[in-house]
Scaffold this motif. Structure first.
Motif, mmCIF file in Angstrom:
data_model
loop_
_atom_site.group_PDB
_atom_site.id
_atom_site.type_symbol
_atom_site.label_atom_id
_atom_site.label_comp_id
_atom_site.label_asym_id
_atom_site.label_seq_id
_atom_site.Cartn_x
_atom_site.Cartn_y
_atom_site.Cartn_z
ATOM 1 N N VAL A 1 -1.479 6.488 9.310
ATOM 2 C CA VAL A 1 -0.741 7.732 9.231
ATOM 3 C C VAL A 1 0.049 7.944 7.955
ATOM 4 O O VAL A 1 0.073 8.975 7.347
ATOM 5 C CB VAL A 1 -0.097 7.862 10.525
ATOM 6 N N GLU A 2 0.980 7.033 7.833
ATOM 7 C CA GLU A 2 1.963 6.967 6.466
ATOM 8 C C GLU A 2 1.085 6.828 5.126
ATOM 9 O O GLU A 2 1.561 7.415 4.302
ATOM 10 C CB GLU A 2 2.737 5.876 6.538
ATOM 11 N N ALA A 3 -0.069 6.293 5.270
ATOM 12 C CA ALA A 3 -0.979 6.518 4.039
ATOM 13 C C ALA A 3 -1.515 7.687 3.768
ATOM 14 O O ALA A 3 -2.082 7.908 2.860
ATOM 15 C CB ALA A 3 -1.846 5.463 4.246
ATOM 16 N N GLY A 4 -1.586 8.671 4.952
ATOM 17 C CA GLY A 4 -2.338 10.038 4.855
ATOM 18 C C GLY A 4 -3.698 10.142 5.315
ATOM 19 O O GLY A 4 -4.201 11.016 5.236
ATOM 20 N N ILE A 5 -4.099 9.117 6.204
ATOM 21 C CA ILE A 5 -5.401 9.188 6.890
ATOM 22 C C ILE A 5 -4.988 9.718 8.301
ATOM 23 O O ILE A 5 -4.872 8.863 9.158
ATOM 24 C CB ILE A 5 -6.011 7.840 6.819
ATOM 25 N N ALA B 1 -10.619 2.970 9.034
ATOM 26 C CA ALA B 1 -9.102 3.229 9.447
ATOM 27 C C ALA B 1 -9.263 4.051 10.641
ATOM 28 O O ALA B 1 -8.200 3.756 11.445
ATOM 29 C CB ALA B 1 -8.480 4.262 8.213
ATOM 30 N N MET B 2 -9.919 4.809 11.157
ATOM 31 C CA MET B 2 -10.141 5.740 12.061
ATOM 32 C C MET B 2 -10.313 4.953 13.377
ATOM 33 O O MET B 2 -10.017 5.012 14.500
ATOM 34 C CB MET B 2 -11.125 6.723 12.202
ATOM 35 N N LEU B 3 -11.140 3.426 13.063
ATOM 36 C CA LEU B 3 -11.764 2.709 14.254
ATOM 37 C C LEU B 3 -10.784 1.767 14.427
ATOM 38 O O LEU B 3 -10.704 0.937 15.536
ATOM 39 C CB LEU B 3 -12.861 2.243 13.911
ATOM 40 N N LEU C 1 0.842 -1.185 0.075
ATOM 41 C CA LEU C 1 0.068 -0.205 -0.119
ATOM 42 C C LEU C 1 0.801 1.068 -0.097
ATOM 43 O O LEU C 1 0.497 2.179 -0.945
ATOM 44 C CB LEU C 1 -0.875 0.154 1.223
ATOM 45 N N LEU C 2 1.747 1.509 0.798
ATOM 46 C CA LEU C 2 2.773 2.594 1.168
ATOM 47 C C LEU C 2 3.446 2.595 -0.378
ATOM 48 O O LEU C 2 3.516 3.719 -0.948
ATOM 49 C CB LEU C 2 3.668 2.553 2.277
ATOM 50 N N ALA C 3 3.782 1.691 -0.867
ATOM 51 C CA ALA C 3 4.930 1.751 -2.126
ATOM 52 C C ALA C 3 4.041 2.141 -3.216
ATOM 53 O O ALA C 3 4.316 3.092 -4.043
ATOM 54 C CB ALA C 3 5.478 0.234 -2.507
ATOM 55 N N VAL C 4 2.687 1.831 -3.487
ATOM 56 C CA VAL C 4 1.838 2.162 -4.388
ATOM 57 C C VAL C 4 1.422 3.563 -4.426
ATOM 58 O O VAL C 4 1.222 4.538 -5.268
ATOM 59 C CB VAL C 4 0.533 1.343 -4.655
ATOM 60 N N LEU C 5 1.511 3.979 -3.256
ATOM 61 C CA LEU C 5 1.094 5.735 -2.938
ATOM 62 C C LEU C 5 2.499 6.385 -3.219
ATOM 63 O O LEU C 5 2.257 7.675 -3.964
ATOM 64 C CB LEU C 5 0.908 5.915 -1.485
ATOM 65 N N ARG C 6 3.551 5.864 -3.221
ATOM 66 C CA ARG C 6 4.745 6.614 -3.805
ATOM 67 C C ARG C 6 4.835 6.487 -5.337
ATOM 68 O O ARG C 6 5.499 7.250 -5.860
ATOM 69 C CB ARG C 6 5.804 5.916 -2.995
#
Ligand SMILES: [Fe+2]
Length: 385
Positions: A334-338, A284-286, A229-234
């Motif tokens: 958090v690192e995914a931006g949420i 994600a928040m929960l 997931l983080l790799a695809v966001l980059r």
């Protein structure tokens, strides 16, 4: 549960890979569809995927009727508008292209055109008697997996809540899963849908209805989503990475469709219906707070999840593993931006009893590994605020 226990596993015919979207005409033709209702939404239409579906249908001499009046958290009235269009044009099948909203709306339309009445009549488990018309799904997000699941979530805007419809009759006939469609998602949508897939996999793995078959898919989905997931966001145009997140989402979908979900989804459905927030963002928040609540009911299962995402848990106590896992799922979010909380999204302490009243009735709560009271759910909402 023992591996010898009798269990059922249901899944649609699935075509996975680049170019899957372009065979929709061929598949519609195989199902004898001559005039499908093509259910989509304005974003997917603007991205060009709906036109590509219509073009593939046209190549097979099939004339699709486009219905793009679907909004995020699809509303019961949108389902009923789709039903009216289906009947007006004498359609004989449904093609859904988009994320969870168009696919869930398409399922709702299919239920009503063959069973009659209103979509809100079908809330709950196994309420659908007559099978739907043929339904072909083309997902354009890597998260919802409505294309492989027996779930449809519809927003009852009158009651400001979401209803869950669960029945094997609403599993699509064919899932055409094309990772190419993911490249038009922005990073926030990629993050929210990716976290939705992660929550599907985790909730299925700790569900009290899990089985050996759902475990295989759930664990692999946890690994795939966490690793990519983080790799695809980059690197959002990298099709190999997109395909891995899509595969993770699909496996999470197969797992939760058969093992059901838990408190994160029960509480996120209530929250999303009340505030019209993105579903993946609610999850994600929960997530961290529900894992903290559930941990003591399934420590071995949570240990396996932690190990699947990189923990070497040898010699570690449950207390340490719990802390490590809570921190790992939070860092991913958090690192995914949420970065929002329920509070920053406008939820006030006075809203929590209303959210809890609805969450406690959600069918997803039945399979949560730890029984939860209203007070438990209120505490989780408070912690996430
Ligand atoms: Fe979900």
């Amino acid at each position: 549960m023992s591996i010898t226990e009798l269990r059922k596993f249901v899944a649609p015919e699935t075509i996975f890979g680049l170019g899957a979207l372009r065979v929709v005409g061929q598949y519609a033709s195989k199902f004898g569809i001559t005039k499908p209702l093509v259910v989509s939404d304005p974003g997917v239409l603007a991205a060009g995927w709906t036109d590509q579906v219509v073009a593939s249908l046209a190549e097979a001499d099939i004339d699709g009727v486009v219905f793009s009046g679907v909004t995020p958290n699809p509303k019961a009235e949108e389902v009923m508008a789709g039903v009216a269009l289906y009947l007006e044009h004498d359609c004989d099948g449904i093609v859904a292209v988009g994320g969870g909203s168009p696919m869930d709306c398409a399922k709702g339309i299919g239920i009503v055109v063959t069973n009659g009445g209103h979509i809100l009549d079908y809330e709950g488990v196994d309420k659908i008697i007559v099978p739907m018309p043929p339904l072909l799904c083309i997902p354009t997000t890597a998260g919802t997996s409505a294309d492989v699941s027996q779930f449809a979530i519809i927003n009852d805007s009158g009651r400001k809540t979401k209803i869950a419809i669960i029945s094997k009759t609403i599993i699509p006939d064919v899932a055409l899963i094309d990772p190419q469609t993911l490249v038009t998602m922005d990073n926030y949508l990629t993050a929210c849908t990716g976290m939705d897939a992660m929550v599907h996999a985790i909730e299925a793995f700790v569900s009290n209805a899990q089985s050996a078959m759902t475990d295989l898919h759930a664990l692999e989905a946890i690994r795939l989503v966490h690793a990519n997931l983080l790799a695809v966001l980059r690197d959002p145009n990298n099709l190999e990475l997109r395909a891995r997140t899509m595969l993770g989402s699909m496996q999470a979908g197969l797992a939760f469709s058969n093992a059901s979900l838990g408190a994160v989804h029960a509480m996120a459905h209530s929250l999303g219906g009340y505030k019209d927030l993105p579903h993946g963002e609610c999850n994600a928040m929960l997530l961290r707070h529900v894992i903290d609540f559930n941990y003591s009911a399934a420590p071995e299962r949570f240990r396996t999840i932690a190990e699947a995402i990189g923990l070497d848990g040898r010699g570690m106590t449950d207390t340490h593993i719990r802390a490590w896992l809570l921190s790992a799922v939070d860092s991913l979010r958090v690192e995914a931006g949420i970065r929002d909380t329920l509070g920053s999204r406008g939820i006030r302490p006075g809203d929590i009893p209303i959210l809890t009243e609805k969450a406690i009735l959600d069918p997803c709560l039945v399979t949560n590994p730890k029984p939860a009271t209203k007070r438990d759910l209120e505490t989780i909402y408070e912690e996430a605020s």
